[in-house]
Design an enzyme around this catalytic site. Structure first.
Site, short mmCIF file in Angstrom:
data_model
loop_
_atom_site.label_atom_id
_atom_site.label_comp_id
_atom_site.label_asym_id
_atom_site.label_seq_id
_atom_site.Cartn_x
_atom_site.Cartn_y
_atom_site.Cartn_z
N TYR A 30 2.73 5.48 15.47
CA TYR A 30 1.44 4.99 15.21
C TYR A 30 0.41 5.86 15.62
CZ TYR A 30 -2.18 1.23 15.31
OH TYR A 30 -3.29 0.59 15.09
N VAL A 58 0.77 -1.24 0.05
CA VAL A 58 -0.11 -0.01 0.03
C VAL A 58 0.87 1.18 -0.08
CG1 VAL A 58 -1.91 -1.02 0.95
CG2 VAL A 58 -0.40 0.12 2.63
N SER A 84 0.10 8.58 12.85
CA SER A 84 -0.40 8.00 11.49
C SER A 84 -1.99 7.91 11.63
CB SER A 84 0.23 6.47 11.36
OG SER A 84 -0.23 5.64 12.07
N LYS A 85 -2.22 7.30 12.95
CA LYS A 85 -3.57 7.24 12.95
C LYS A 85 -4.53 8.59 13.07
CE LYS A 85 -3.76 2.62 12.29
NZ LYS A 85 -4.44 2.04 11.41
#
Ligand code: NAP
Length: 264
Positions: free
Chosen positions: A171, A77, A174-175
């Site tokens: 993380y 991706v 990113s979220k």
């Protein structure tokens, strides 16, 4: 939830970034979404960086509805080239773009911020955030070009993107980015009939959380009002709602699937 099904035999494909779980008896969120959508009558394209696991998910999919045609495709991706190839593969097979896209690919590279390597920060952003961007852009471009009357793009954020988590600056960032991307995309794409929404899982039993130390899991579980970790199928339920016409007046929102963790 009949709205997931197209009328007659013309069932548009849906891309689901599917988890193929390679050991034990568990499975990830993507796989559960694939299974739920297939049970609803969708033609599912299982896409994963690991083709073997995508094929395992494919083999697990029910195909009881007339006209259903599932497939599995390898994709990275974070690579534009790979995502574009995925869309080309889908268009060649189904002669139309996916009507629903669920971006569930995600990784963690946990470390305290004071020790985190730049490469670990970059990789998590590349996969979780840029991957979601590339897929959302590719699918919405294909939908707009085809003149499709509607589409549903579902991104997978995390409750951690809202509240942060020790050892997860990469993380969490990113979220949080995935949520912002989803809201902005919703504003841009609504005039094309494309809805964009985000699901925010809390602590769900998957291979990703299998890596979390037991004492951390126990501590987290004790904080969950519903008193247990979630199951992948419970996230899939929220995705099925967002994919269907039952949510036709909903766009740009995030739905928390957390058992009440961090509410209020
Ligand atoms: P998972 O079981 O590890 O599934 C993630 C899937 O993404 C795996 O199949 C993985 O393949 C694939 N993937 C990783 N990197 C990829 C890439 N570059 N291109 C394409 N596919 C890639 O994790 P999960 O728990 O089901 O997580 C699914 C989503 O939910 C993720 O976005 C995760 O951040 C999010 N989430 C999970 C939880 C939770 O508690 N489990 C909570 C909040 C949010 P490989 O296994 O081969 O690497």
């Amino acid at each position: 939830m009949p709205a997931l099904k197209a009328s007659g035999e013309d069932i548009p494909p849906m891309i689901i970034y599917g988890k193929g779980y390679l050991g034990g008896g568990g499975s990830g969120i993507g796989r559960a979404v694939c299974q739920r959508f297939a049970a609803e009558g969708a033609s599912v394209v299982v896409a994963d960086v690991n083709e073997d696991s995508a094929n395992q998910t494919l083999e697990s999919l029910p195909q009881e509805h007339k006209g259903q045609d599932h497939s599995a495709v390898g994709v990275e991706v974070s690579s534009r080239e790979s995502v574009e190839k995925l869309l080309t593969t889908i268009q060649c097979r189904y002669f139309q773009p996916p009507s629903v896209c669920v971006s569930a690919a995600g990784i963690t590279q946990d470390e305290f911020m004071l020790k985190m390597a730049e490469a670990d920060f970059d990789r998590v952003i590349q996969v979780n955030l840029k991957g979601t961007f590339l897929l959302t852009q590719a699918v919405s471009r294909a939908l707009v070009a085809s003149g499709a009357p509607k589409g549903s793009i579902i991104t997978v954020g995390s409750i951690v993107g809202k509240v942060g988590n020790i050892g997860q600056v990469n993380y969490s960032a990113s979220k949080a980015g995935v949520e912002g991307l989803t809201r902005a995309a919703a504003k841009e794409l609504s005039r094309f009939g494309i809805r964009c929404n985000c699901v925010l899982p809390g602590f769900i039993t998957t291979p990703m959380t299998d890596k979390v130390p037991e004492k951390v899991i126990n501590k987290m579980t004790s904080m969950i009002p519903l008193g247990r970790m979630g199951q992948p199928a419970e996230v899939a339920d929220a995705c099925a709602f967002l994919a269907s016409d039952d949510s036709r007046y909903i766009t740009g929102v995030s739905i928390e699937v957390t058992g009440g963790l961090f509410i209020g």
